[in-house]
Design an enzyme around this catalytic site. Sequence first.
Site, short mmCIF file in Angstrom:
data_model
loop_
_atom_site.label_atom_id
_atom_site.label_comp_id
_atom_site.label_asym_id
_atom_site.label_seq_id
_atom_site.Cartn_x
_atom_site.Cartn_y
_atom_site.Cartn_z
N LYS A 68 5.46 0.14 12.82
CA LYS A 68 4.93 0.78 11.60
C LYS A 68 4.27 2.13 11.93
O LYS A 68 4.44 3.10 11.17
CB LYS A 68 3.93 -0.17 10.93
CG LYS A 68 4.61 -1.42 10.36
CD LYS A 68 3.61 -2.48 9.97
CE LYS A 68 4.26 -3.71 9.37
NZ LYS A 68 3.34 -4.84 9.24
N ILE B 169 0.85 -1.20 0.00
CA ILE B 169 0.00 0.00 0.00
C ILE B 169 0.88 1.25 0.00
O ILE B 169 1.70 1.42 0.90
CB ILE B 169 -0.92 0.04 1.25
CG1 ILE B 169 -1.73 -1.25 1.38
CG2 ILE B 169 -1.81 1.27 1.22
CD1 ILE B 169 -2.56 -1.32 2.66
N GLY C 275 0.60 -20.07 7.00
CA GLY C 275 1.83 -19.32 6.71
C GLY C 275 1.68 -17.82 6.86
O GLY C 275 2.56 -17.08 6.46
N GLU D 37 4.18 -15.80 11.73
CA GLU D 37 5.52 -16.36 11.85
C GLU D 37 5.47 -17.57 12.78
O GLU D 37 4.52 -17.73 13.56
CB GLU D 37 6.46 -15.32 12.51
CG GLU D 37 6.37 -13.94 11.95
CD GLU D 37 7.05 -13.81 10.60
OE1 GLU D 37 8.07 -14.48 10.38
OE2 GLU D 37 6.52 -13.08 9.75
N1 HSE Z 1 3.99 -10.04 9.97
C1 HSE Z 1 3.55 -8.92 9.23
C2 HSE Z 1 2.01 -8.93 9.17
C3 HSE Z 1 4.15 -8.97 7.83
O1 HSE Z 1 1.37 -9.92 9.60
O2 HSE Z 1 1.43 -7.95 8.75
C4 HSE Z 1 4.15 -7.65 7.10
O3 HSE Z 1 4.94 -6.68 7.73
#
Ligand code: HSE
Length: 430
Positions: A203, A134, A185, A188
Amino acid sequence: MIKVGLLGCGTVGSGVVELLDKNLETISRRMGDLIELTRVVDQDLDKCRALGIEESKLSSNFDDILYDDEIDIVVELIGGIEPALTFIMKAMEQGKHVVTANKDLIAEKGKELFDMAQAHKVDFYFEASVAGGIPIIYPLKQSLAGNRIQEVIGILNGTTNYILSKMSEEGHSFEDVLREAQELGYAEADPSADIDGLDAGRKIAILASIAFNSRVTVDDVYVEGISKITPSDIKFARELGFVIKLLAVAKQAEDGSIQARVHPAFLPYKHPLAAVNDVYNAVFVRGDAVGEIMHYGRGAGKLPTASSVVGDIIDIGRNIVYKANSRISCTCYEDKPILDVSQLKTQFYIRMTVKDRPGVLAGIAGVFGSNNVSLATVLQTTHGGEMAELILITHQVEERDLNDSLAVLKGMHIVGNIDNVIRLEGMDIM
Ligand code: HSE
Ligand code: NDP
């Protein structure tokens, strides 16, 4: 010919290789010059070979990018703080322009990186570090630069948005949906940075710094994760006209003070962010000229993230062609105060278990009243036993007043448990 060196053949790196190959002609025409990926470095070269990169371009030594005078732009996609930080600093010292998707690095070491970029008059771009595919960093720095930005509210973590959406749609518990997200997936293997809100915290620190022209680091962001959200909270939210989302919130008051926080929130159905489901991300921005706008799309994944990285490469390439590098450098030229969360005024949802007998509600209301907490909504559900579930929505209150009330209530024999406390957000949209 613009020459690019790439560090990292993982998920995003492989997307960049694919996109530069697939759209090479269009990219070169848009940029105004030819572009070539001349060197690719990774510790696992088999990953790079699998992308079809010529053997002569491969290396496992950073120096083969750093000290190649022909390379104009380096793209760091290995992630983490070190050795990525040292690599980028050295690349800038060598006069190379840098593109990265590394949110950990920008949120923690932004100042050092921008100072180095400025000192060496090189470009340092990082569109992919927030919300993957984005476009939001460039719009904030460029397209919205005529506005005073009042707020930026994001759904910035795909994993947690997927978990909350599934809990809401299917009524499953947090633990069950987390397991599903890991199997698919999305999350993590160690999903703690997602679940505990730290990924979204990094962020929003980046977005707040750009939106308000003042450095906000991840340590300035109040962070709370989603593990305490239960199917019960989701059910009550729905009954009251809300959805629960993990929101990353940054606001600037009239006096310039900044708040930055990440926490689960009750969001009214009517709010544009309420419709953002599954792994999607979105960023809602309010500016004094543009009003309310929302950017929506894929916040992660190989090609969406590569789209942002390649966009940065093209912009730097254009700067090289027109000899205009270092045009957009660090935009944090102010030093604004950052408010502690206890100073904020918010509406709250409170779910508590109390004794089901005469006078209990009056006793609880009295504690809130004597601590300046005014109640907007009260719901009670009984299950036939001696305890009842009490759902309260407050008017806007100072967090410290709410905390004082809850401390008193916890000590009262009529209160079994304070089960959950969740902030309300986006009420001005209703
Ligand atoms: N682990 C992050 C998420 C990946 O789930 O948004 C993207 O930064
Ligand atoms: P990956 O783990 O898939 O890829 C990283 C690659 O770099 C791997 O091949 C890894 O090798 C290699 N690597 C790691 N350390 C070194 C080192 N010291 N020297 C040489 N090679 C090294 O990561 P992603 O592609 O997913 O992420 C890259 C960056 O993009 C990160 O900063 C991430 O936060 C960011 N990002 C990722 C998004 C996504 O959707 N994946 C979305 C937005 C941003 P090995 O596998 O052997 O460790």
